[in-house]
Design a protein around this motif. Sequence first.
Motif, short mmCIF file in Angstrom:
data_model
loop_
_atom_site.label_atom_id
_atom_site.label_comp_id
_atom_site.label_asym_id
_atom_site.label_seq_id
_atom_site.Cartn_x
_atom_site.Cartn_y
_atom_site.Cartn_z
N SER A 73 43.28 56.36 43.13
CA SER A 73 42.20 55.68 43.84
C SER A 73 42.18 54.20 43.49
O SER A 73 41.81 53.83 42.38
N ALA A 74 42.56 53.36 44.45
CA ALA A 74 42.49 51.92 44.24
C ALA A 74 41.04 51.45 44.19
O ALA A 74 40.69 50.53 43.43
N THR A 75 40.17 52.08 44.97
CA THR A 75 38.76 51.68 45.00
C THR A 75 38.10 51.89 43.64
O THR A 75 37.41 51.01 43.12
N ALA A 76 38.31 53.07 43.04
CA ALA A 76 37.72 53.35 41.74
C ALA A 76 38.28 52.42 40.67
O ALA A 76 37.56 51.96 39.78
N THR A 77 39.58 52.13 40.74
CA THR A 77 40.18 51.20 39.79
C THR A 77 39.54 49.82 39.90
O THR A 77 39.24 49.17 38.90
N LEU A 78 39.33 49.36 41.13
CA LEU A 78 38.69 48.07 41.35
C LEU A 78 37.27 48.04 40.80
O LEU A 78 36.85 47.08 40.14
N LEU A 79 36.51 49.12 41.03
CA LEU A 79 35.13 49.17 40.54
C LEU A 79 35.07 49.16 39.02
O LEU A 79 34.25 48.44 38.43
N PHE A 80 35.93 49.93 38.38
CA PHE A 80 35.94 49.94 36.91
C PHE A 80 36.39 48.58 36.38
O PHE A 80 35.86 48.10 35.37
N ARG A 81 37.37 47.97 37.03
CA ARG A 81 37.83 46.65 36.58
C ARG A 81 36.70 45.63 36.65
O ARG A 81 36.49 44.85 35.70
N GLN A 82 35.98 45.62 37.76
CA GLN A 82 34.88 44.67 37.91
C GLN A 82 33.80 44.91 36.86
O GLN A 82 33.21 43.97 36.34
N PHE A 83 33.54 46.17 36.55
CA PHE A 83 32.54 46.47 35.53
C PHE A 83 33.01 46.05 34.14
O PHE A 83 32.25 45.45 33.36
N PHE A 84 34.26 46.35 33.81
CA PHE A 84 34.79 45.98 32.49
C PHE A 84 34.80 44.47 32.30
O PHE A 84 34.64 43.98 31.17
N ARG A 124 50.92 42.05 34.55
CA ARG A 124 49.67 42.81 34.56
C ARG A 124 48.95 42.68 35.90
O ARG A 124 48.55 43.67 36.51
N MET A 125 48.77 41.46 36.38
CA MET A 125 48.05 41.24 37.63
C MET A 125 48.88 41.67 38.84
O MET A 125 48.32 42.02 39.89
N VAL A 126 50.19 41.63 38.70
CA VAL A 126 51.04 42.12 39.80
C VAL A 126 50.79 43.60 40.03
O VAL A 126 50.63 44.05 41.18
N PHE A 127 50.72 44.36 38.94
CA PHE A 127 50.43 45.79 39.08
C PHE A 127 49.05 46.02 39.68
O PHE A 127 48.86 46.93 40.50
N PHE A 128 48.09 45.21 39.26
CA PHE A 128 46.74 45.36 39.82
C PHE A 128 46.74 45.12 41.32
O PHE A 128 46.15 45.89 42.09
N TRP A 129 47.41 44.06 41.77
CA TRP A 129 47.42 43.75 43.19
C TRP A 129 48.23 44.79 43.98
O TRP A 129 47.92 45.07 45.15
N LEU A 130 49.23 45.36 43.37
CA LEU A 130 49.95 46.45 44.04
C LEU A 130 49.04 47.65 44.26
O LEU A 130 49.09 48.31 45.30
N ILE A 131 48.22 47.95 43.23
CA ILE A 131 47.24 49.02 43.39
C ILE A 131 46.24 48.67 44.49
O ILE A 131 45.90 49.49 45.35
N PHE A 132 45.77 47.42 44.47
CA PHE A 132 44.76 46.99 45.43
C PHE A 132 45.29 47.01 46.86
O PHE A 132 44.55 47.35 47.80
N ILE A 133 46.55 46.66 47.04
CA ILE A 133 47.14 46.61 48.38
C ILE A 133 47.15 47.98 49.04
O ILE A 133 47.09 48.09 50.27
N THR A 134 47.20 49.05 48.23
CA THR A 134 47.21 50.40 48.81
C THR A 134 45.94 50.68 49.61
O THR A 134 45.91 51.61 50.43
#
Length: 286
Positions: free
Chosen positions: A160-171, A115-125
């Motif tokens: 959008s990695a940025t939007a994914t990060l923002l939603f993750r932080q909010f959730f 799960r976190m591997v996929f998140f960091w792959l998204i974030f690396i973009t």
Amino acid sequence: MAEGMVGASRSGQWVAHFLLVIGVIVVAFPIYYVTIASTHPIQTILRPPLPLLPGDAGLANYAEAIGGGVGRIGGVGVGRLLWNTTLVAVSVAVGKIVISIASAYAIVFFRFPLRMVFFWLIFITLMLPVEVRILPTYKVMVDLRLIDTYAGLILPLIASATATLLFRQFFMTIPNELLEAARVDGAGPWRFFRDILLPLSATNIAALFVITFIYGWTQYLWPLLVTNSNSMNTIIIALRKMISFADADTPWNLVMVTCVFAILPPILVVVLMQRWFVKGLVETEK
């Protein structure tokens, strides 16, 4: 002592207001200048200085631009350009929000391998500049025969990695008690997402919509590469095509009209959604 502090406070307010007025003038004057220029005939525009009051050719200029008289781009009207740009901007904004909120929901509330591997792959973009990704993306669009199509304009821009990060932080700020209460109430994953997370995310969605709409509206490099037909141009690409190296060959009156139409939709979106936009950014940072 108190009078001195009040005087200093008032003088500080006057200085702040003065600087604010100067900033507004600096930002707003080019918009005013373009709007005024769009009401003058091309002969007046080519003979500086341009008058700072409206001219008498506004209706003729706007009618010519809307009716398909925009030169150098095959006679495509401003209406067609606005439709293309609006479709791209809205689709990119909605697509980014849908994909980002779904991916953030899966990362935060589900437990699955890597799960976190996929998140960091998204974030690396986020660290990859557009220029690095644009040639492989263009090759994919060519192979899929999506050049000169709305799908080719929209699909590569909706991740959008940025939007994914923002939603993750909010959730992650949502208390576990709320999740447990939903489970006790018999709410499944879809009901929890629809009835609880979406209403709580409304201001974040509004803020992201404004940002991503403007991002999609102002795209230049990707639409320039992926469109060949004049009828598929966005209004930003059309503006570039209308301008020639020689002033005499450029229909400046129509360029100014097209600029006005290019400016208005983003301004309207920001003005109409300003309260939600600010509230969403503040709540996101919390």
